[in-house]
Each structure stands twice: as structure tokens, then as C-alpha cells.
Motif scaffolding. Structure first.
Motif, mmCIF file in Angstrom:
data_model
loop_
_atom_site.group_PDB
_atom_site.id
_atom_site.type_symbol
_atom_site.label_atom_id
_atom_site.label_comp_id
_atom_site.label_asym_id
_atom_site.label_seq_id
_atom_site.Cartn_x
_atom_site.Cartn_y
_atom_site.Cartn_z
ATOM 1 N N GLY A 12 -27.082 19.463 45.851
ATOM 2 C CA GLY A 12 -27.303 19.787 47.262
ATOM 3 C C GLY A 12 -27.479 21.276 47.511
ATOM 4 N N PRO A 13 -26.496 22.119 47.136
ATOM 5 C CA PRO A 13 -26.627 23.568 47.347
ATOM 6 C C PRO A 13 -27.834 24.165 46.618
ATOM 7 N N GLN A 14 -28.113 23.671 45.423
ATOM 8 C CA GLN A 14 -29.262 24.217 44.692
ATOM 9 C C GLN A 14 -30.580 23.870 45.383
ATOM 10 N N GLN A 15 -30.664 22.659 45.904
ATOM 11 C CA GLN A 15 -31.880 22.261 46.620
ATOM 12 C C GLN A 15 -32.019 23.078 47.905
ATOM 13 N N LYS A 16 -30.897 23.326 48.581
ATOM 14 C CA LYS A 16 -30.913 24.116 49.809
ATOM 15 C C LYS A 16 -31.369 25.540 49.520
ATOM 16 N N SER A 17 -30.863 26.110 48.428
ATOM 17 C CA SER A 17 -31.249 27.467 48.048
ATOM 18 C C SER A 17 -32.737 27.539 47.743
ATOM 19 N N LEU A 18 -33.234 26.532 47.023
ATOM 20 C CA LEU A 18 -34.657 26.510 46.694
ATOM 21 C C LEU A 18 -35.507 26.400 47.959
ATOM 22 N N ASN A 19 -35.062 25.587 48.894
ATOM 23 C CA ASN A 19 -35.805 25.428 50.149
ATOM 24 C C ASN A 19 -35.881 26.756 50.913
ATOM 25 N N MET A 20 -34.772 27.499 50.892
ATOM 26 C CA MET A 20 -34.737 28.779 51.598
ATOM 27 C C MET A 20 -35.750 29.755 51.002
ATOM 28 N N TYR A 21 -35.766 29.838 49.664
ATOM 29 C CA TYR A 21 -36.721 30.736 49.025
ATOM 30 C C TYR A 21 -38.155 30.268 49.214
ATOM 31 N N ALA A 22 -38.339 28.969 49.317
ATOM 32 C CA ALA A 22 -39.685 28.441 49.555
ATOM 33 C C ALA A 22 -40.184 28.853 50.940
ATOM 34 N N VAL A 23 -39.265 28.814 51.924
ATOM 35 C CA VAL A 23 -39.637 29.232 53.283
ATOM 36 C C VAL A 23 -39.991 30.710 53.298
ATOM 37 N N GLN A 24 -39.191 31.534 52.621
ATOM 38 C CA GLN A 24 -39.477 32.963 52.553
ATOM 39 C C GLN A 24 -40.837 33.225 51.906
ATOM 40 N N ALA A 25 -41.080 32.513 50.826
ATOM 41 C CA ALA A 25 -42.354 32.707 50.131
ATOM 42 C C ALA A 25 -43.522 32.264 51.001
ATOM 43 N N TYR A 26 -43.315 31.185 51.734
ATOM 44 C CA TYR A 26 -44.376 30.684 52.605
ATOM 45 C C TYR A 26 -44.669 31.688 53.730
ATOM 46 N N THR A 27 -43.583 32.251 54.334
ATOM 47 C CA THR A 27 -43.745 33.221 55.423
ATOM 48 C C THR A 27 -44.476 34.471 54.938
ATOM 49 N N MET A 28 -44.041 34.952 53.798
ATOM 50 C CA MET A 28 -44.679 36.134 53.250
ATOM 51 C C MET A 28 -46.094 35.818 52.782
ATOM 52 N N GLY A 29 -46.272 34.590 52.365
ATOM 53 C CA GLY A 29 -47.597 34.178 51.925
ATOM 54 C C GLY A 29 -48.574 34.134 53.076
ATOM 55 N N ARG A 30 -48.121 33.804 54.307
ATOM 56 C CA ARG A 30 -49.003 33.762 55.481
ATOM 57 C C ARG A 30 -49.518 35.161 55.805
ATOM 58 N N LEU A 31 -48.622 36.176 55.619
ATOM 59 C CA LEU A 31 -49.061 37.551 55.830
ATOM 60 C C LEU A 31 -49.984 37.994 54.708
ATOM 61 N N GLY A 32 -49.677 37.410 53.528
ATOM 62 C CA GLY A 32 -50.434 37.808 52.350
ATOM 63 C C GLY A 32 -49.760 38.957 51.671
ATOM 64 N N PRO A 33 -49.502 38.881 50.424
ATOM 65 C CA PRO A 33 -48.821 39.962 49.708
ATOM 66 C C PRO A 33 -49.547 41.285 49.853
ATOM 67 N N LEU A 34 -50.881 41.246 49.741
ATOM 68 C CA LEU A 34 -51.641 42.492 49.853
ATOM 69 C C LEU A 34 -51.512 43.089 51.237
ATOM 70 N N SER A 35 -51.596 42.233 52.285
ATOM 71 C CA SER A 35 -51.462 42.720 53.663
ATOM 72 C C SER A 35 -50.085 43.314 53.879
ATOM 73 N N ALA A 36 -49.041 42.645 53.345
ATOM 74 C CA ALA A 36 -47.676 43.143 53.509
ATOM 75 C C ALA A 36 -47.511 44.500 52.870
ATOM 76 N N LEU A 37 -48.167 44.702 51.750
ATOM 77 C CA LEU A 37 -48.045 45.982 51.068
ATOM 78 C C LEU A 37 -48.844 47.078 51.782
ATOM 79 N N LEU A 38 -50.058 46.697 52.227
ATOM 80 C CA LEU A 38 -50.923 47.699 52.867
ATOM 81 C C LEU A 38 -50.398 48.125 54.226
ATOM 82 N N SER A 39 -49.584 47.269 54.852
ATOM 83 C CA SER A 39 -49.071 47.610 56.188
ATOM 84 C C SER A 39 -47.901 48.580 56.136
#
Length: 345
Positions: free
Chosen positions: A94-121
Motif C-alpha cells: 500500500g505505502p509503496q504504491q502510494k509513493s509511486l503514485n505521488m511521483y507519477a503525479v509530479q512527473a506528469y505535472t512537470m511533463g505538462r510544462l515540459g522539461p525543456l520549458s521548465a529549465l528555460l523559464s
């Protein structure tokens, strides 16, 4: 006159006999231990009341039963440990799945901005480096969470498979125990022995009084027998010392040469019911002593590695409890009415 002379001669002979007895008596130590009467096996029988064929079959059957029982207990212990491990793994999912879900959300959010856009901003060089480090950290944590979850699930599968294997092994050992039980009882039946004794007191093994051995008791006839000039096994030596420590201190004899049975292997002792040695049929306190000793061995059968116990025309087997058993000679030794016989694995 001749009558008086003859009488004087008889008086002289009697005087000489009395003097001789006094001399012999004076030479004997006053504190000598009572000499045991004829020990089991000294009257022409083979010491355990049964034929070589019967004793060999009982040895094989009981040893097979005890071995299977030990494996069964080991398997059950292993199953308990595996079940505890599986429970911990289930709780970690349970906790491991929850942790993975949290990192997946973070990656998805940052992915919407785009890594390159996040860096260039980033406004400054420091901000650029901070954001680069953040992206790296999120990615590493997400990968670790995926790895942890995968490892836990793999271990779950392994634990469940191992538990299934222990259950199969336990059934196998149960089957072996049943077969060995039948083997022992069939051997007794073929020898016209082994009908139900009608008394199941003390017929279940366990561990109550004897101390657990501190080391391995495996090995052959390697210990000097403290009761005879032969040798005994470490396991028998342990059983002998445990019985004596429990207060059973009557005369005992273990190793002896014979054609069959456990004595020549150093795996059996005969414990006299009488304090001084092997006498006639035990009665009163001697019989009570023998009964208590037999029950001591039975109650501690697992700890002592008991193969079988014979006492008062009965034999106790780990597989079957008490069965009737008497020797062909019909003497206190062959019928075991003057001593308790103990055989160990």
C-alpha cells in the motif's frame, strides 16, 4: 567310644567351616554396591524380548516415523515464518504504491510544462541548476519506487510459492508417518504382539521436563558408556543424564553385545525398577518407579529422540502409543517387568 569320636570329628569340621566363612567375609568390602541379578540378555534371549526380524522392523518403522515427524514440524515452522514475511510484504504494498503514485503525479505535472520549458523559464543560472536537480531527483525517486514495488511483488510471489511447497511437503510427511505407523503395527501383529494395551496414559510425545539439548546429538557410538565397558551415542548419553537429573537413579545398564536391537549400537539402556539391579517382577514402589520413568521418556519423546519404550509387557511407539508386548521367554527380563527399556534414534 566310637560314637564320641565321630561326634568330635563333626564338631571339628563345623568349626573349620565357620572359620573359613569368617575369613571370606572379612575380605569383602563392607560398602560394596549390591550386585545386579542376571541382566536382560544374559538368560539366552536377545535382551529386548523380540526376534531380530521384529526388532529390525520396529527400528526401521519408528525411525522413519520420527524422522518424518521432525520434518513435518520443521516444515510447519518454516510455513509460519513465510506467512509472517508475506504479511509484512502485503502491508508494504500500500505505502509503496502510494509513493509511486505521488511521483507519477509530479512527473506528469512537470511533463505538462515540459522539461525543456521548465529549465528555460529559470531566471538565473542557480535557478536553472535547481530545476535540473529537481527533475533528476523526481526521476530517481520514481524509478526507485517502481523498483521497490516490483521487488515486493516478486517476493510476495516467492513467499506464496514457498508456502504452497511447505503444505505439499507436510502432506508428504503425514503420509510417510501413516505408512510407518502401519508398518510398525503390522510387524507386531505378525509376531503375535501389539494388540491394544487398553491404557493410553502417557502415550503422546512432547517436551515437559527434559532440557533442550544445547548442541548436536548426531553421531555414532562415540561416548564411553558410564554404565558398562562399551560405548553409547551422544543422544543416548543425553537421555541418560536427563533421566538421572530428573531423579531416576536406580541401577542402569546400556551397551552390551547381542545379535539385534539397539544395545550393541549404543542406542539403548535398561533401567532397573529395583534400586540395586535387575530382580524379579517389580511390585510396590519399584513398579511405580518404572511406570513413572516410562512416562518421563514418553512425555519427553521429542526432546530425547525416543524410538520406543518397553515396560511391563507393553511397548510404546511414537506412532501408535502403547501396545501389548511380551518376550518368548516369559521371564521378568524378556517381559520387561523388572526394567524399563529405552531406545533412541
Amino acid at each position: 567310644m566310637q560314637h564320641v569320636t565321630a561326634r568330635r570329628r563333626w564338631v571339628a569340621v563345623l568349626a573349620l567351616l565357620v572359620a573359613a566363612c569368617a575369613i571370606v567375609g572379612a575380605g569383602a568390602p563392607a560398602s560394596a554396591a549390591p550386585r545386579p541379578l542376571a541382566a536382560p540378555g544374559e538368560s539366552g534371549d536377545d535382551g529386548e524380548g523380540g526376534s531380530k526380524s521384529l526388532l529390525d522392523k520396529l527400528d526401521e518403522a519408528s525411525k522413519g516415523y520420527v524422522t518424518a515427524k521432525t520434518k513435518l514440524q520443521t516444515s510447519k515452522t518454516q510455513q509460519t515464518k513465510l506467512a509472517a514475511t508475506l504479511k509484512e510484504l502485503d502491508a508494504a504494498i500500500g505505502p509503496q504504491q502510494k509513493s509511486l503514485n505521488m511521483y507519477a503525479v509530479q512527473a506528469y505535472t512537470m511533463g505538462r510544462l515540459g522539461p525543456l520549458s521548465a529549465l528555460l523559464s529559470a531566471d538565473t543560472t542557480e535557478g536553472f541548476l535547481d530545476r535540473a536537480q529537481l527533475l533528476t531527483t523526481v526521476a530517481e525517486r520514481q524509478n526507485q519506487a517502481v523498483s521497490d514495488l516490483r521487488t515486493t511483488r516478486d517476493n510476495q510471489v516467492k513467499a506464496k510459492t514457498a508456502i504452497d511447497a511447505t503444505i505439499v511437503d507436510q502432506q508428504r510427511q503425514v503420509n510417510v508417518m501413516a505408512a510407518r505407523k502401519t508398518q510398525a503395527e503390522q510387524a507386531l501383529k505378525e509376531a503375535n504382539q501389539g494388540s491394544d494395551s487398553g491404557d493410553d496414559s502417557g502415550s503422546s510425545g512432547g517436551s515437559t521436563d527434559a532440557s533442550k539439548p544445547s548442541g548436536s546429538l548426531s553421531g555414532g557410538c562415540t561416548v564411553d558408556d558410564p554404565t558398562t565397558t562399551g560405548c553409547i551415542t551422544p543422544r543416548l548419553n543425553f537421555a541418560l543424564k536427563q533421566a538421572q537429573a530428573a531423579g531416576f537413579n536406580h541401577y542402569v545398564a546400556c551397551f552390551r553385545h547381542q545379535n539385534s536391537g539397539e544395545h550393541p549400537k549404543g542406542r539403548a539402556c535398561d533401567f532397573a525398577a529395583d534400586k540395586g539391579g535387575f530382580g524379579g517382577v517389580a511390585t510396590g514402589s519399584s513398579k511405580t518407579y518404572g511406570t513413572n520413568l516410562a512416562n518421563y521418556f514418553i512425555h519427553n519423546a521429542d526432546t530425547l529422540g525416543v524410538l520406543y519404550v518397553i515396560w511391563f509387557k507393553r511397548i510404546w511407539l511414537p506412532s501408535s502409543g502403547w501396545k501389548s508386548y511380551s518376550g518368548a521367554g516369559g521371564t521378568p527380563s524378556t517381559d520387561h517387568t523388572n526394567h524399563v527399556h529405552l531406545s533412541v534414534t
